[in-house]
Design a protein around this motif. Structure first.
Motif, PDB file in Angstrom:
ATOM      1  N   ASP A 109       0.845  -1.187   0.000  1.00 55.40           N
ATOM      2  CA  ASP A 109       0.000   0.000   0.000  1.00 55.40           C
ATOM      3  C   ASP A 109       0.885   1.243   0.000  1.00 55.40           C
ATOM      4  O   ASP A 109       1.960   1.254   0.612  1.00 55.40           O
ATOM      5  CB  ASP A 109      -0.899   0.008   1.235  1.00 55.40           C
ATOM      6  N   PRO A 110       0.454   2.327  -0.673  1.00 50.80           N
ATOM      7  CA  PRO A 110       1.279   3.537  -0.713  1.00 50.80           C
ATOM      8  C   PRO A 110       1.415   4.167   0.668  1.00 50.80           C
ATOM      9  O   PRO A 110       0.509   4.085   1.508  1.00 50.80           O
ATOM     10  CB  PRO A 110       0.508   4.455  -1.668  1.00 50.80           C
ATOM     11  N   VAL A 111       2.576   4.801   0.893  1.00 52.36           N
ATOM     12  CA  VAL A 111       2.794   5.536   2.134  1.00 52.36           C
ATOM     13  C   VAL A 111       1.982   6.823   2.117  1.00 52.36           C
ATOM     14  O   VAL A 111       1.371   7.214   3.110  1.00 52.36           O
ATOM     15  CB  VAL A 111       4.295   5.847   2.305  1.00 52.36           C
ATOM     16  N   PHE A 122      -2.180   9.527   4.429  1.00 53.22           N
ATOM     17  CA  PHE A 122      -0.901   8.996   4.882  1.00 53.22           C
ATOM     18  C   PHE A 122      -1.162   7.707   5.659  1.00 53.22           C
ATOM     19  O   PHE A 122      -1.833   7.712   6.690  1.00 53.22           O
ATOM     20  CB  PHE A 122      -0.184  10.019   5.771  1.00 53.22           C
ATOM     21  N   LYS A 123      -0.680   6.592   5.128  1.00 47.51           N
ATOM     22  CA  LYS A 123      -0.879   5.280   5.741  1.00 47.51           C
ATOM     23  C   LYS A 123      -2.351   5.024   6.071  1.00 47.51           C
ATOM     24  O   LYS A 123      -2.702   4.553   7.157  1.00 47.51           O
ATOM     25  CB  LYS A 123      -0.038   5.149   7.012  1.00 47.51           C
ATOM     26  N   GLY A 124      -3.202   5.379   5.113  1.00 48.39           N
ATOM     27  CA  GLY A 124      -4.631   5.120   5.268  1.00 48.39           C
ATOM     28  C   GLY A 124      -5.403   6.167   6.044  1.00 48.39           C
ATOM     29  O   GLY A 124      -6.634   6.079   6.154  1.00 48.39           O
ATOM     30  N   THR A 140      -6.154  15.644   6.366  1.00 48.88           N
ATOM     31  CA  THR A 140      -6.979  16.862   6.412  1.00 48.88           C
ATOM     32  C   THR A 140      -8.071  16.773   7.468  1.00 48.88           C
ATOM     33  O   THR A 140      -8.690  17.787   7.806  1.00 48.88           O
ATOM     34  CB  THR A 140      -7.610  17.139   5.039  1.00 48.88           C
ATOM     35  N   THR A 141      -8.326  15.567   7.991  1.00 45.61           N
ATOM     36  CA  THR A 141      -9.392  15.397   8.989  1.00 45.61           C
ATOM     37  C   THR A 141      -8.858  15.269  10.409  1.00 45.61           C
ATOM     38  O   THR A 141      -9.641  15.179  11.351  1.00 45.61           O
ATOM     39  CB  THR A 141     -10.233  14.143   8.658  1.00 45.61           C
ATOM     40  N   LEU A 142      -7.539  15.251  10.586  1.00 47.26           N
ATOM     41  CA  LEU A 142      -6.960  15.045  11.914  1.00 47.26           C
ATOM     42  C   LEU A 142      -6.918  16.352  12.702  1.00 47.26           C
ATOM     43  O   LEU A 142      -6.747  17.436  12.138  1.00 47.26           O
ATOM     44  CB  LEU A 142      -5.543  14.485  11.798  1.00 47.26           C
ATOM     45  N   ASN A 143      -7.067  16.245  14.026  1.00 47.65           N
ATOM     46  CA  ASN A 143      -6.958  17.440  14.861  1.00 47.65           C
ATOM     47  C   ASN A 143      -5.481  17.728  15.169  1.00 47.65           C
ATOM     48  O   ASN A 143      -4.596  16.954  14.810  1.00 47.65           O
ATOM     49  CB  ASN A 143      -7.771  17.287  16.151  1.00 47.65           C
TER      50      ASN A 143
END
Length: 700
Positions: free
Chosen positions: A6-8, A75-77, A81-84
């Motif tokens: 899977d892509p990084v 990034f790794k699934g 853009t959704t992370l706090n």
């Protein structure tokens, strides 16, 4: 690199904008990128094309006014853009690291290197300070920094630029990140240091299986380091493919334009001069309809290329992942674009203008310590220049090359009268000027010796108009005194440097870096000098701007028969424009000769290493790899014997450590200062091997 993993990182249909009082500025449009485990991706393009914006978006460092308008960064699934902020903080520096262009700006000047390195594992992992220190010391060892314990206890200002960059690389790799972003990490470094750092990054990436995104405008560097490359123009990717496919069969006119700006070993300043890309990169809110590159493209077709914006498409008959954003790429035959119509007349070398004879420049350093007084060494000398001997003639370009700290700029200061020589002579037009300070020189002497500096931002007065600054030079040197004639001469100079005449009324802040450098050239030539020193005038510029500035210097030289002293560490540019080359190391001249003589055996071992360090953006050209170990010795305590003996890969024994070498004359005006006999140096194989035309055609 494994294809079935899977892509990084996966960027899909990414659109990035900045929001200002004037409205939305679309910085990046329709950007897609896939990075596989262990893969190195290169992103190239001119300044302002959006390369660094993409890196900042991946790191989620967009600032208060930047944001991702649409698309995703996975990034790794996980969609970044959704992370706090807390989730992002746990990823940054641990799983994703970034190495910036300027190492000193990345390090806290008030903290020791140990504190800054140990902070990375302590912040991201549950380990003790002892373990963090142990890992930091090991990583400094991995990045080939000598005496890592001393480096740990040093402050950033106590390290050289190359050492600082290695410390920053160590910091970026301490937590074994899965993805490493490198934003022009070697732009400000010497080619020898750059070669070492490039090899270092590649070795460590291989060791830890790190994926990389390498941002640069140096296509030669991209060729040596990357697996795939993305060419960006005005916020979008215009071509992408594997290194072999894109460098061998580039399809987009912009990619061809970039290659035409690079001084390869096959280019010639008279027979096949560089071809700068016309025009300038459009501002984000001034992009044309259709193809963004249209206004600068020689193959633009009205009614086709200016229609609605179009997407990337696969290149027929090429590698499966070679894609291009051009509707006419199948119709354009770049092999028929002959350079013969751009050939320029070669200059006839005239009479001698400059004669440097045994010139030395020492600086006194006083040591008031008790030990120094007891030993009788309260006054020591920094030997910046040692026994310089060379000449320069009318219409000739003499290049002075070497690493930072070798004495190139010190010699320029003595020549300009900013410093005075310690011994020897510098005769300009027959008069010794080595001991005459600039304030004591006549107006005629000052006018005849001018300089183009490396950084155009610091050499122009921000409060005065461009016209006012050039006019002042003309009046000061008595070229013209009548107001109307001064104005007309400034306008003629603006025509010469190929800038619009309304720039007369602009101030420096309204100009780009390349435009400011052109103004610096106009100001240097305003007084009709017969000798101009160019101190790294293109090192900080994009390849397209650098090509334009280089050709401008050549054109002005042809018109005025000016002598140019070109100071540089970029051997590619030096090979292209110089007639003769002087190689300096630790204040000494180790080799001097014509360009052809310097680039062919016999070499001085230092010259050989300099040639090997030059990145070449042509996959058909091969070269031997020589990476110098260690750092430049101190000029206050130089080696007793050969100045290069501490780093020489061809050292022959104690004679190199204990006895200074003598000049060996190879042929007329080709001199090498080395203990190794010329017969042995002549057996060295060429560093750079260029296939002849028949081999190139066969390879195609």
């Amino acid at each position: 690199m494994t294809d079935n993993q899977d892509p990084v990182l996966l960027c899909k249909d990414l659109c990035i904008s900045y929001y200002t009082r004037a409205g939305e500025i679309p910085a990046v449009v329709d950007f897609s990128l896939t990075v596989k485990p262990g893969e190195t991706i290169g992103i190239v393009g001119e300044s302002g094309c959006g390369k660094s914006t993409v890196a900042m978006a991946i790191m989620q460092y967009m600032g208060a006014n930047g944001g991702i308008k649409s698309g995703s960064i996975t990034f790794k699934g996980r969609d970044l853009t959704t992370l706090n902020e807390d989730e992002l903080r746990s990823i940054r520096g641990s799983e994703i690291s970034m190495i910036y262009q300027e190492p000193f700006a990345s390090l806290n000047p008030s903290l020791k290197i140990s504190t800054q390195l140990m902070e990375v594992p302590l912040a991201h992992e549950n380990i003790s300070k002892e373990e963090a220190r142990k890992r930091s010391v090991q990583m400094l060892t991995d990045v080939n920094l000598p005496d890592p314990e001393r480096v740990m206890e040093s402050y950033p200002h106590q390290l050289s630029g190359g050492q600082q960059q290695r410390a920053v690389i160590a910091m970026g790799l301490l937590s074994n990140p899965s993805l490493l972003l490198l934003d022009e990490p070697t732009t400000a470094l010497d080619v020898t240091v750059e070669a070492g750092i490039v090899k270092l990054i590649a070795d460590i990436s291989k060791k830890f299986g790190t994926s990389q995104i390498y941002i640069s405008h140096n296509l030669g560097l991209i060729l040596e380091t990357c697996d795939r490359v993305f060419v960006m123009y005005s916020g979008e990717v215009v071509e992408e493919g594997t290194i072999n496919s894109l460098f061998t069969w580039p399809k987009h006119p912009y990619t061809h334009g970039l290659f035409s700006c690079i001084p390869l070993p096959t280019t010639d300043k008279n027979a096949a001069p560089l071809k700068p890309i016309q025009g300038q990169l459009p501002l984000p809110f001034e992009r044309p309809s259709g193809c963004y590159f249209g206004p600068r493209c020689d193959h633009f077709e009205q009614g086709l290329c200016d229609k609605d914006h179009f997407r990337m498409e696969n290149v027929e008959g090429s590698a499966p992942d070679h894609r291009v954003r051009c509707l006419r790429y199948k119709d354009i035959d770049h092999t028929k674009e002959a350079s013969g119509d751009t050939a320029k007349e070669s200059l006839e070398i005239g009479k001698r203008v400059l004669n440097v004879d045994g010139m030395k420049k020492y600086y006194e350093v006083k040591d008031a310590s008790l030990m120094a007084l007891i030993a009788g060494k309260s006054v020591r000398h920094v030997k910046a220049n040692e026994e310089l001997n060379f000449t320069a003639h009318e219409s000739e370009t003499v290049a002075i090359v070497g690493e930072s700290g070798c004495g190139k700029s010190t010699f320029a200061k003595v020549l300009m009268g900013l410093e005075t020589g310690t011994e020897g002579e510098i005769r300009h037009k027959g008069k010794d000027i080595s001991d005459i300070e600039v304030r004591d020189r006549s107006t005629k002497q000052i006018r005849s010796l001018q300089m183009v500096f490396q950084n155009p931002f610091d050499t122009l007065n921000p409060s005065h108009t461009i016209g006012g600054q050039i006019s002042r030079v003309i009046r000061q040197f008595g070229i013209e005194t009548d107001k109307k004639k001064v104005f007309d001469r400034v306008m003629t100079l603006l025509d010469t440097i190929k800038l619009p005449r309304d720039f007369y009324f602009r101030k420096p802040r309204q100009l780009s870096g390349g435009q400011k450098q052109r103004i610096g050239i106009a100001r240097a030539f305003a007084g009709n000098p017969n000798l101009v020193i160019c101190d790294e005038p293109v090192s900080a510029l994009d390849v397209s701007v650098a090509a334009a500035v280089t050709e401008l210097l050549m054109d002005i030289q042809r018109e005025h028969k000016t002598t140019l002293l070109f100071i540089s560490h970029d051997m590619s540019v030096v090979r292209y424009l110089s007639d003769r080359i002087v190689v300096m190391y630790l204040g000494h001249l180790l080799e001097r000769g014509t360009t052809e003589q310097i680039f062919a055996p016999p070499y001085h071992p230092y010259t050989e290493a300099l040639l090997s360090a030059v990145p070449i953006a042509d996959p058909e050209i091969t070269k031997r790899r020589i990476v110098l170990e260690g750092n430049l010795p101190s000029a206050i305590n130089p080696p007793k014997g050969c100045p290069f003996c501490t780093r020489c890969h061809r050292k022959i024994g104690d004679i190199c450590d204990n006895e200074p070498p003598q000049d060996q004359v190879v042929s007329d005006r080709h001199v090498i200062k080395c203990h190794i006999p010329i017969e042995e140096l002549s057996k060295i194989k060429p560093v750079i091997i260029v296939p002849d035309e028949s081999e190139r055609i066969h390879a195609k």
